[in-house]
Design a protein around this motif. Structure first.
Motif, mmCIF file in Angstrom:
data_model
loop_
_atom_site.group_PDB
_atom_site.id
_atom_site.type_symbol
_atom_site.label_atom_id
_atom_site.label_comp_id
_atom_site.label_asym_id
_atom_site.label_seq_id
_atom_site.Cartn_x
_atom_site.Cartn_y
_atom_site.Cartn_z
ATOM 1 N N GLY A 95 123.038 149.920 52.389
ATOM 2 C CA GLY A 95 123.803 149.761 53.626
ATOM 3 C C GLY A 95 123.179 148.770 54.588
ATOM 4 O O GLY A 95 123.286 148.924 55.806
ATOM 5 N N LEU A 96 122.503 147.758 54.059
ATOM 6 C CA LEU A 96 121.871 146.733 54.877
ATOM 7 C C LEU A 96 122.658 145.428 54.768
ATOM 8 O O LEU A 96 123.460 145.261 53.854
ATOM 9 C CB LEU A 96 120.433 146.505 54.397
ATOM 10 N N PRO A 97 122.419 144.473 55.671
ATOM 11 C CA PRO A 97 123.116 143.190 55.572
ATOM 12 C C PRO A 97 122.798 142.495 54.249
ATOM 13 O O PRO A 97 121.665 142.532 53.777
ATOM 14 C CB PRO A 97 122.567 142.380 56.748
ATOM 15 N N HIS A 104 115.241 143.322 61.729
ATOM 16 C CA HIS A 104 114.274 143.884 62.673
ATOM 17 C C HIS A 104 114.977 144.270 63.968
ATOM 18 O O HIS A 104 114.760 145.356 64.516
ATOM 19 C CB HIS A 104 113.154 142.873 62.950
ATOM 20 N N THR A 105 115.798 143.368 64.452
ATOM 21 C CA THR A 105 116.705 143.697 65.558
ATOM 22 C C THR A 105 118.104 143.394 65.055
ATOM 23 O O THR A 105 118.277 142.761 64.019
ATOM 24 C CB THR A 105 116.421 142.832 66.802
ATOM 25 N N ALA A 114 121.492 153.666 66.013
ATOM 26 C CA ALA A 114 120.029 153.718 66.025
ATOM 27 C C ALA A 114 119.564 155.169 66.141
ATOM 28 O O ALA A 114 120.111 155.959 66.904
ATOM 29 C CB ALA A 114 119.486 152.907 67.184
ATOM 30 N N VAL A 115 118.540 155.504 65.380
ATOM 31 C CA VAL A 115 117.978 156.844 65.395
ATOM 32 C C VAL A 115 116.636 156.778 66.094
ATOM 33 O O VAL A 115 115.764 155.979 65.720
ATOM 34 C CB VAL A 115 117.789 157.389 63.959
#
Length: 125
Positions: A95-97, A104-105, A114-115
């Motif tokens: 589930g990442l780009p 990182h941001t 955000a958790v």
């Protein structure tokens, strides 16, 4: 209301814009359809005759992959990448780009909300 490729096209909009409501047809392809079928660019959907709507329907069915077929093909391509275990497939799985963006941001759309992580508590002496 005109129904093309299983989608209700809004009646008050111009035909070129209305066609973009169909998944798989953008502005460039909608303009190409209008040019190929020789339909006036200034017409609105509610001004189309039944014959013109039929021509648009037949053209899309014959030349363009849209809606369910296109969604199925895209999801099968992603599934194939994940099954292969290649880098892009792993990014999809986590589930990442996928296309080299920084994480990182940013990347909140892909990563989710955000958790908060509990940090160290400062000890005062």
């Amino acid at each position: 209301m005109a129904r093309i490729a299983g989608v209700n096209v809004p009646t008050q909009k111009k035909v070129v814009i209305g066609l973009t409501y169909i998944y798989g047809i953008g502005l460039v392809r909608a303009n190409q359809i209008m040019k190929d079928l020789e339909i006036d660019m200034t017409k609105r959907v509610n001004q189309l005759s039944d014959h013109e709507i039929l021509k648009i329907r037949e053209y899309i069915d014959a030349h363009i992959k849209v809606e369910g077929d296109l969604r199925r093909e895209v999801s099968m391509n992603v599934k194939r990448l994940m099954d292969l275990g290649c880098y892009r497939g792993l990014r999809h799985r986590k589930g990442l780009p996928v296309r080299g963006q920084r994480t990182h941001t940013n990347a909140r759309t892909r990563k989710g909300k955000a958790v908060a992580i509990a940090g160290k508590k400062k000890v005062t002496k």
